[in-house]
Design a protein around this motif. Structure first.
Motif, PDB file in Angstrom:
ATOM      1  N   PHE A 407       0.858  -1.192   0.000  1.00 62.88           N
ATOM      2  CA  PHE A 407       0.000   0.000   0.000  1.00 62.88           C
ATOM      3  C   PHE A 407       0.886   1.232   0.000  1.00 62.88           C
ATOM      4  CE2 PHE A 407      -1.767   3.466   2.549  1.00 62.88           C
ATOM      5  CZ  PHE A 407      -2.983   3.704   1.914  1.00 62.88           C
ATOM      6  N   GLY A 408       0.564   2.179  -0.831  1.00 59.82           N
ATOM      7  CA  GLY A 408       1.243   3.467  -0.844  1.00 59.82           C
ATOM      8  C   GLY A 408       0.241   4.567  -1.085  1.00 59.82           C
ATOM      9  N   GLY A 409       0.379   5.686  -0.388  1.00 58.35           N
ATOM     10  CA  GLY A 409      -0.607   6.748  -0.544  1.00 58.35           C
ATOM     11  C   GLY A 409      -0.039   8.120  -0.260  1.00 58.35           C
ATOM     12  N   ILE A 410      -0.681   9.114  -0.854  1.00 50.98           N
ATOM     13  CA  ILE A 410      -0.378  10.513  -0.581  1.00 50.98           C
ATOM     14  C   ILE A 410      -1.662  11.196  -0.158  1.00 50.98           C
ATOM     15  CG2 ILE A 410       1.589  10.651  -2.144  1.00 50.98           C
ATOM     16  CD1 ILE A 410      -0.272  11.962  -4.207  1.00 50.98           C
ATOM     17  N   SER A 411      -1.531  12.244   0.643  1.00 49.83           N
ATOM     18  CA  SER A 411      -2.710  12.969   1.096  1.00 49.83           C
ATOM     19  C   SER A 411      -2.371  14.430   1.337  1.00 49.83           C
ATOM     20  CB  SER A 411      -3.272  12.344   2.383  1.00 49.83           C
ATOM     21  OG  SER A 411      -2.332  12.443   3.444  1.00 49.83           O
ATOM     22  N   PHE A 412      -3.385  15.262   1.220  1.00 43.86           N
ATOM     23  CA  PHE A 412      -3.236  16.683   1.521  1.00 43.86           C
ATOM     24  C   PHE A 412      -4.557  17.202   2.048  1.00 43.86           C
ATOM     25  CE2 PHE A 412      -3.486  21.207   0.521  1.00 43.86           C
ATOM     26  CZ  PHE A 412      -2.282  21.669   1.046  1.00 43.86           C
ATOM     27  N   ASP A 413      -4.513  17.933   3.158  1.00 40.84           N
ATOM     28  CA  ASP A 413      -5.719  18.596   3.643  1.00 40.84           C
ATOM     29  C   ASP A 413      -5.387  20.011   4.062  1.00 40.84           C
ATOM     30  OD1 ASP A 413      -4.877  18.471   6.474  1.00 40.84           O
ATOM     31  OD2 ASP A 413      -5.355  16.350   6.332  1.00 40.84           O
ATOM     32  N   ASP A 414      -6.397  20.858   4.057  1.00 39.25           N
ATOM     33  CA  ASP A 414      -6.189  22.294   4.216  1.00 39.25           C
ATOM     34  C   ASP A 414      -7.426  22.882   4.880  1.00 39.25           C
ATOM     35  OD1 ASP A 414      -4.668  24.900   2.857  1.00 39.25           O
ATOM     36  OD2 ASP A 414      -6.837  25.131   2.969  1.00 39.25           O
ATOM     37  N   GLN A 437     -11.967  39.307  20.554  1.00 38.28           N
ATOM     38  CA  GLN A 437     -10.834  38.693  19.867  1.00 38.28           C
ATOM     39  C   GLN A 437     -11.255  38.295  18.475  1.00 38.28           C
ATOM     40  OE1 GLN A 437     -10.662  35.303  18.864  1.00 38.28           O
ATOM     41  NE2 GLN A 437      -8.590  34.573  19.150  1.00 38.28           N
ATOM     42  N   SER A 438     -10.337  38.419  17.550  1.00 34.65           N
ATOM     43  CA  SER A 438     -10.558  37.867  16.216  1.00 34.65           C
ATOM     44  C   SER A 438      -9.279  37.157  15.779  1.00 34.65           C
ATOM     45  CB  SER A 438     -10.931  38.964  15.206  1.00 34.65           C
ATOM     46  OG  SER A 438      -9.817  39.807  14.956  1.00 34.65           O
ATOM     47  N   SER A 439      -9.451  36.100  15.013  1.00 34.78           N
ATOM     48  CA  SER A 439      -8.264  35.387  14.559  1.00 34.78           C
ATOM     49  C   SER A 439      -8.511  34.800  13.185  1.00 34.78           C
ATOM     50  CB  SER A 439      -7.875  34.273  15.542  1.00 34.78           C
ATOM     51  OG  SER A 439      -8.883  33.270  15.590  1.00 34.78           O
ATOM     52  N   TRP A 440      -7.452  34.730  12.434  1.00 29.84           N
ATOM     53  CA  TRP A 440      -7.459  34.042  11.145  1.00 29.84           C
ATOM     54  C   TRP A 440      -6.411  32.951  11.231  1.00 29.84           C
ATOM     55  CZ3 TRP A 440      -3.184  33.368   8.095  1.00 29.84           C
ATOM     56  CH2 TRP A 440      -3.402  32.735   6.853  1.00 29.84           C
ATOM     57  N   SER A 441      -6.728  31.791  10.714  1.00 32.44           N
ATOM     58  CA  SER A 441      -5.750  30.710  10.746  1.00 32.44           C
ATOM     59  C   SER A 441      -5.843  29.890   9.474  1.00 32.44           C
ATOM     60  CB  SER A 441      -5.962  29.805  11.962  1.00 32.44           C
ATOM     61  OG  SER A 441      -7.220  29.149  11.896  1.00 32.44           O
ATOM     62  N   HIS A 442      -4.711  29.320   9.125  1.00 29.07           N
ATOM     63  CA  HIS A 442      -4.610  28.451   7.963  1.00 29.07           C
ATOM     64  C   HIS A 442      -3.735  27.274   8.369  1.00 29.07           C
ATOM     65  CE1 HIS A 442      -4.260  27.211   3.756  1.00 29.07           C
ATOM     66  NE2 HIS A 442      -2.954  27.110   3.934  1.00 29.07           N
ATOM     67  N   GLN A 443      -4.287  26.070   8.268  1.00 28.85           N
ATOM     68  CA  GLN A 443      -3.538  24.884   8.651  1.00 28.85           C
ATOM     69  C   GLN A 443      -3.629  23.853   7.547  1.00 28.85           C
ATOM     70  OE1 GLN A 443      -4.258  23.358  12.564  1.00 28.85           O
ATOM     71  NE2 GLN A 443      -3.056  21.503  12.253  1.00 28.85           N
ATOM     72  N   TRP A 444      -2.496  23.211   7.266  1.00 24.36           N
ATOM     73  CA  TRP A 444      -2.496  22.178   6.236  1.00 24.36           C
ATOM     74  C   TRP A 444      -1.565  21.041   6.644  1.00 24.36           C
ATOM     75  CZ3 TRP A 444       2.332  21.405   4.085  1.00 24.36           C
ATOM     76  CH2 TRP A 444       3.253  22.466   4.206  1.00 24.36           C
ATOM     77  N   ASN A 445      -1.843  19.864   6.089  1.00 23.43           N
ATOM     78  CA  ASN A 445      -1.042  18.678   6.344  1.00 23.43           C
ATOM     79  C   ASN A 445      -0.817  17.953   5.017  1.00 23.43           C
ATOM     80  OD1 ASN A 445      -1.290  18.545   9.497  1.00 23.43           O
ATOM     81  ND2 ASN A 445      -3.406  18.720   8.767  1.00 23.43           N
ATOM     82  N   ALA A 446       0.418  17.650   4.693  1.00 18.87           N
ATOM     83  CA  ALA A 446       0.754  16.877   3.499  1.00 18.87           C
ATOM     84  C   ALA A 446       1.432  15.596   3.943  1.00 18.87           C
ATOM     85  CB  ALA A 446       1.673  17.672   2.579  1.00 18.87           C
ATOM     86  N   TYR A 470       4.089  16.566   6.818  1.00 20.13           N
ATOM     87  CA  TYR A 470       4.608  17.931   6.991  1.00 20.13           C
ATOM     88  C   TYR A 470       3.406  18.833   7.194  1.00 20.13           C
ATOM     89  CZ  TYR A 470       7.589  22.026   6.396  1.00 20.13           C
ATOM     90  OH  TYR A 470       8.275  23.183   6.602  1.00 20.13           O
ATOM     91  N   SER A 471       3.391  19.572   8.315  1.00 15.92           N
ATOM     92  CA  SER A 471       2.243  20.407   8.676  1.00 15.92           C
ATOM     93  C   SER A 471       2.652  21.863   8.792  1.00 15.92           C
ATOM     94  CB  SER A 471       1.639  19.947  10.012  1.00 15.92           C
ATOM     95  OG  SER A 471       1.243  18.589   9.959  1.00 15.92           O
ATOM     96  N   GLY A 472       1.780  22.725   8.327  1.00 17.16           N
ATOM     97  CA  GLY A 472       1.991  24.158   8.459  1.00 17.16           C
ATOM     98  C   GLY A 472       0.823  24.801   9.170  1.00 17.16           C
ATOM     99  N   LEU A 473       1.130  25.691  10.096  1.00 16.22           N
ATOM    100  CA  LEU A 473       0.091  26.392  10.845  1.00 16.22           C
ATOM    101  C   LEU A 473       0.435  27.873  10.873  1.00 16.22           C
ATOM    102  CD1 LEU A 473      -1.413  25.088  14.213  1.00 16.22           C
ATOM    103  CD2 LEU A 473      -1.320  27.500  13.607  1.00 16.22           C
ATOM    104  N   HIS A 474      -0.400  28.661  10.232  1.00 15.42           N
ATOM    105  CA  HIS A 474      -0.204  30.109  10.187  1.00 15.42           C
ATOM    106  C   HIS A 474      -1.440  30.763  10.800  1.00 15.42           C
ATOM    107  CE1 HIS A 474       2.874  29.034   7.214  1.00 15.42           C
ATOM    108  NE2 HIS A 474       1.932  28.289   6.645  1.00 15.42           N
ATOM    109  N   ALA A 475      -1.222  31.646  11.769  1.00 18.02           N
ATOM    110  CA  ALA A 475      -2.366  32.252  12.444  1.00 18.02           C
ATOM    111  C   ALA A 475      -1.985  33.615  12.995  1.00 18.02           C
ATOM    112  CB  ALA A 475      -2.860  31.354  13.571  1.00 18.02           C
ATOM    113  N   ALA A 476      -2.972  34.464  13.093  1.00 23.01           N
ATOM    114  CA  ALA A 476      -2.802  35.786  13.700  1.00 23.01           C
ATOM    115  C   ALA A 476      -4.028  36.080  14.545  1.00 23.01           C
ATOM    116  CB  ALA A 476      -2.618  36.860  12.636  1.00 23.01           C
ATOM    117  N   PHE A 498       5.861  21.783  11.170  1.00 23.63           N
ATOM    118  CA  PHE A 498       6.190  20.551  11.865  1.00 23.63           C
ATOM    119  C   PHE A 498       6.392  19.436  10.837  1.00 23.63           C
ATOM    120  CE2 PHE A 498       3.160  23.061  14.290  1.00 23.63           C
ATOM    121  CZ  PHE A 498       3.739  23.177  15.545  1.00 23.63           C
ATOM    122  N   PHE A 499       7.389  18.599  11.095  1.00 29.38           N
ATOM    123  CA  PHE A 499       7.573  17.404  10.271  1.00 29.38           C
ATOM    124  C   PHE A 499       7.709  16.206  11.202  1.00 29.38           C
ATOM    125  CE2 PHE A 499      10.402  14.303   8.117  1.00 29.38           C
ATOM    126  CZ  PHE A 499       9.510  13.924   7.116  1.00 29.38           C
TER     127      PHE A 499
END
Length: 789
Positions: A407-414, A437-446, A470-476, A498-499
């Protein structure tokens, strides 16, 4: 016509590693996802066919317990994907027979018989916090630290949050729980495993079912299911509308759910699966109590007017002008606390058989969660839009005379999220004041993952795998502070990457139909989420952006034993080592949320046991016993907590203390009987005992939530076929909490208090810490009818 059907149509304790555990081998279900013709090539389930009612002659198989499974060596027409049926993973399942005959109010009714799984009350009637090996016992809402799927489609958003409000048990055929560290296959947040819910197939329904459940506290659930199937398609559509007054003051609710699953065989080698789920939850919400309040007034009676409230009432402290200055205590009813949430999930999957041994699956899912939640002195609003795509290939081959499934697989979520938090004012109806408070965030995982299952001898399997994300989290986050001089602003930003890698290996030995043994070592990881990064230890908005990923390394040793056709025993022993475990605790009712911290090192160890037994197959063929028991012992092995009071701060060592919120003992036993023949054929029922042990509420292990034991009774009637049309009717009557025990259904962790002497304050002080406890239901009566056309 029933409202739900109209909506449906509209939307068409262990001591050391050396202890020899008994441990459960994977029990692979007949279907775990949307490829009915596929299965793990080494573990095909062959359910035993029940004997004719009343026939107890030699050679006949007597009626079997609801979720019994038999595993044998064999092959199927197409290989199963590892994320549908993960070879080597400790797996427990429950079939529809275990939960479909009685009232189905929430996911708790589906998982209560599954070893290793526990649950506590979340924020709302169907927001049940489901835990695998304690994964969510210390959470206030949702299902976290596990990946949740439905028919193979992701129900966990990229930030690791899944909600059980979506789940009406009437729609489902079964549930599979993959236990232990599972990030090799399932990626980020599968720190304690994964759960796959399987909806019913149209071919099984073959018509229309309409039903109603009703009972105490004004509960009524109208539901309908449509199932159609042909040579090239299978369609199941479900809709329900449930409402009630709740048994705690200010807990009335209404929830509607629509669920669709369509499989189309485009060609002999191509299948298209379409999935749609929509849920609207509209509920009032009480506030969580302190232990002292719970003891005085568990159901918050006489609390609607905070100025003349009865003893033990909870209240929220609201800014009088909605922005700054004087606060006033207001009851949850007067404040209008509650939730109005909508969740919509739509997915499509294409499955293509390259040849008889290779299948490619590609799927895409859109998931929107929109919240409007005045649940405290603050009202949380905003959309959480997410997308998930994945593609994988599963191939079966022969290598050196051995069977190999690869089994082999790739995935991406956002996910993009925009959150606005407003002060709630005393003007009633959850009136919004100034923006807090207000916040904007963008998170993804590959992610990228590989899995190999080698059948290297007749009775042996070796499974190895490696996954990475590999995950990215950007927020303000923008903080607003009001005063007579105006409003000031402060921005807190986070840009984190994060990796993580997760290898695993399993060894499976199945010498006969009666025995399967397995050993597994698995790893997992979970990154922080936006909500974790912006709440301080005081329960206020601010900077907590230093959080790290948590990781775990776990060992399972197990067995699955079928010594007799009437007896099935599964047992699992596990020992797991955590690094930087993410733990949350409440700072009280009048705060913005729970504070999350990293515990540098901790350990989880325990035993899970499940058994089904027909003790008298000849004399009493309709009688059987179902038992599940979980022991879960979790401790900090390295953690120093810093507490402060008005004059000092102290660093307090919590090493060796139990992790709070984790229920150490959970037992469920059912004694069932179904009359197989004679004048009373079709009459059945069960007596159920549920027991939970005491558990700690704080890091210092000073205050405990008391355990409880509940007694439930259920009776049902399914008319036999000789009664003609009446055969399509089903009716039941149920009494829950027969002894009318007062008990705690859910308790979040509380923060310890530093006394004036520089030491932890005592239990009497902690007992007044609010924001923790919801009481469970008193004695309740339910009934229901269902008819199939």
């Amino acid at each position: 016509m029933y409202p739900a059907f109209s909506a449906m149509l509209r939307h068409a304790g262990m001591a050391g590693c050396a202890l020899a555990f008994l441990a459960g081998a994977p029990t692979m279900p007949a279907r775990a996802g949307d490829a009915p013709s596929t299965s793990d090539p080494s573990r095909i389930q062959h359910p035993r066919k029940p004997a004719s009612r009343g026939d107890t002659s030699p050679g006949r198989t007597v009626p079997q317990p609801p979720h019994e499974t038999i595993t044998v060596i064999g092959r199927s027409s197409h290989p199963a994907a590892a994320n549908v049926r993960p070879a080597g993973q400790t797996t427990y399942s429950a079939s529809r027979d275990a939960f479909a005959t009685h009232v189905g109010q929430s996911v708790a009714d589906m998982v209560v018989t599954i070893p290793g799984v526990s649950f506590v009350a979340g924020n709302g009637p169907r927001d049940i916090v489901v835990s695998v090996r304690g994964s969510g016992d210390r959470q206030a809402y949702g299902m976290k630290n596990i990946q949740v799927l439905e028919d193979g489609f992701p129900m966990t958003q990229p930030d690791g949050t899944a909600r059980s409000d979506l789940i009406d048990p009437h729609a489902y055929d079964g549930i599979d729980v993959f236990q232990g560290p599972a990030s090799t296959v399932y990626g980020n947040y599968a720190i304690n495993g994964a759960i796959n819910f399987r909806t019913r197939q149209g071919a099984d329904i073959h018509g229309v079912e309409i039903g109603s459940d009703f009972g105490s506290f004004g509960m009524i659930n109208n539901y309908a299911t449509l199932g159609l199937a042909g040579k090239k398609y299978d369609l199941a559509i479900f809709g329900s509308d449930v409402r009630g007054n709740g048994f705690i003051a200010n807990s009335g609710y209404q929830t509607s759910t629509e669920n669709l699953r369509l499989r189309v065989n485009l060609t002999s080698t191509d299948r298209l699966i379409v999935k749609f789920v929509n849920n609207i939850t509209d509920t009032y919400l009480p506030v969580r109590l302190s232990l002292a309040q719970y003891r005085a007034n568990p159901f918050q009676s006489g609390c609607s007017d905070a100025s003349h409230a009865a003893a033990g009432c909870a209240s929220v402290s609201l800014l009088e002008n909605g922005s700054y200055g004087t606060r006033v205590a207001v009851s949850p009813q007067a404040a209008g606390l509650g939730r109005f949430d909508r969740r919509t999930v739509a997915g499509v999957r294409w499955e293509h058989d390259v040849n008889a041994s290779t299948t490619v699956r590609t799927q895409f899912t859109y998931d929107q969660r929109h919240i409007d939640q005045p649940t405290s002195p603050y009202a949380y609003t905003g959309p959480y839009d997410s997308y998930a795509g994945s593609s994988d290939v599963t191939s079966r081959s022969r290598v050196g005379g051995m069977d190999l499934t690869s089994f082999g697989g790739i995935s991406f979520d956002d996910m993009d999220a925009l959150s606005m938090v407003y002060n709630v004012t005393p003007a009633s109806h959850a009136h919004q004041g100034a923006l807090s408070q207000s916040s904007w965030s963008h998170q993804w995982n590959a992610g990228l993952r590989f899995h190999e299952d080698l059948h290297f001898a007749r009775s042996w399997h070796l499974v190895v795998g490696l996954g990475g994300t590999y995950s990215g989290l950007h927020a303000a986050e923008t903080l607003f502070a009001g005063s007579a001089a105006g409003t000031s602003q402060r921005v807190v930003a986070a840009d984190r990457h994060f990796f993580n890698l997760a290898p695993e290996a399993s060894l499976i030995y199945a010498p006969s139909r009666a025995w399967t043994l397995h050993a597994r070592v698995g790893t997992a990881y979970a990154t922080p989420t936006t909500s974790n990064l912006f709440i301080t230890p005081r329960g206020t908005y601010g900077n907590n952006t230093q959080l790290r990923s948590e990781t775990s390394l776990g060992f399972d040793l197990g067995m699955d034993w079928h010594p007799l056709p009437t007896l099935n025993l599964q047992a699992t022993g596990f020992y797991e080592f955590y690094h930087n475990e993410l733990v949350s605790q409440s700072a009280g009712v009048n705060t913005v949320g729970s504070y999350t911290f990293n515990a540098p090192a901790s350990q989880h160890r325990g035993v899970e046991i499940g058994a089904t037994w027909t003790p008298l197959p000849r004399a009493l063929p309709g009688g059987r016993i179902m038992l599940s028991y979980t022991y879960d012992n979790q401790i900090y092995t390295s953690y120093t907590e810093v507490l402060s009071n008005a004059t000092m701060s102290r660093a307090l060592d919590r090493s060796g203390r139990s992790i709070p919120g984790v229920i150490p003992h959970f037992l469920n036993a059912r004694f069932l009987y179904d009359q197989p023949d004679g004048p009373l054929e079709g009459v059945g029922g069960y007596v159920e005992v549920t027991w939970r042990g005491d558990y700690w509420l704080d890091n210092a292990n000073i205050l405990k939530a008391p355990g409880y034991d509940l007694l439930n009774l259920e009776l049902h009637y399914d008319p036999p076929e000789r009664f003609g049309f009446a055969h399509y009717l089903h009716g039941f009557f149920e009494i829950q909490n027969l002894a009318n025990q007062t008990y705690i259904a859910g308790a979040t962790n509380i923060t310890d208090v530093l006394g004036a002497n520089g030491r932890d304050a005592g239990a009497s002080t902690l007992a007044t810490r609010t924001g923790s406890i919801y009481a469970g239901s008193p004695r309740a009566f339910f009934g229901g009818v269902r008819i199939r056309f």
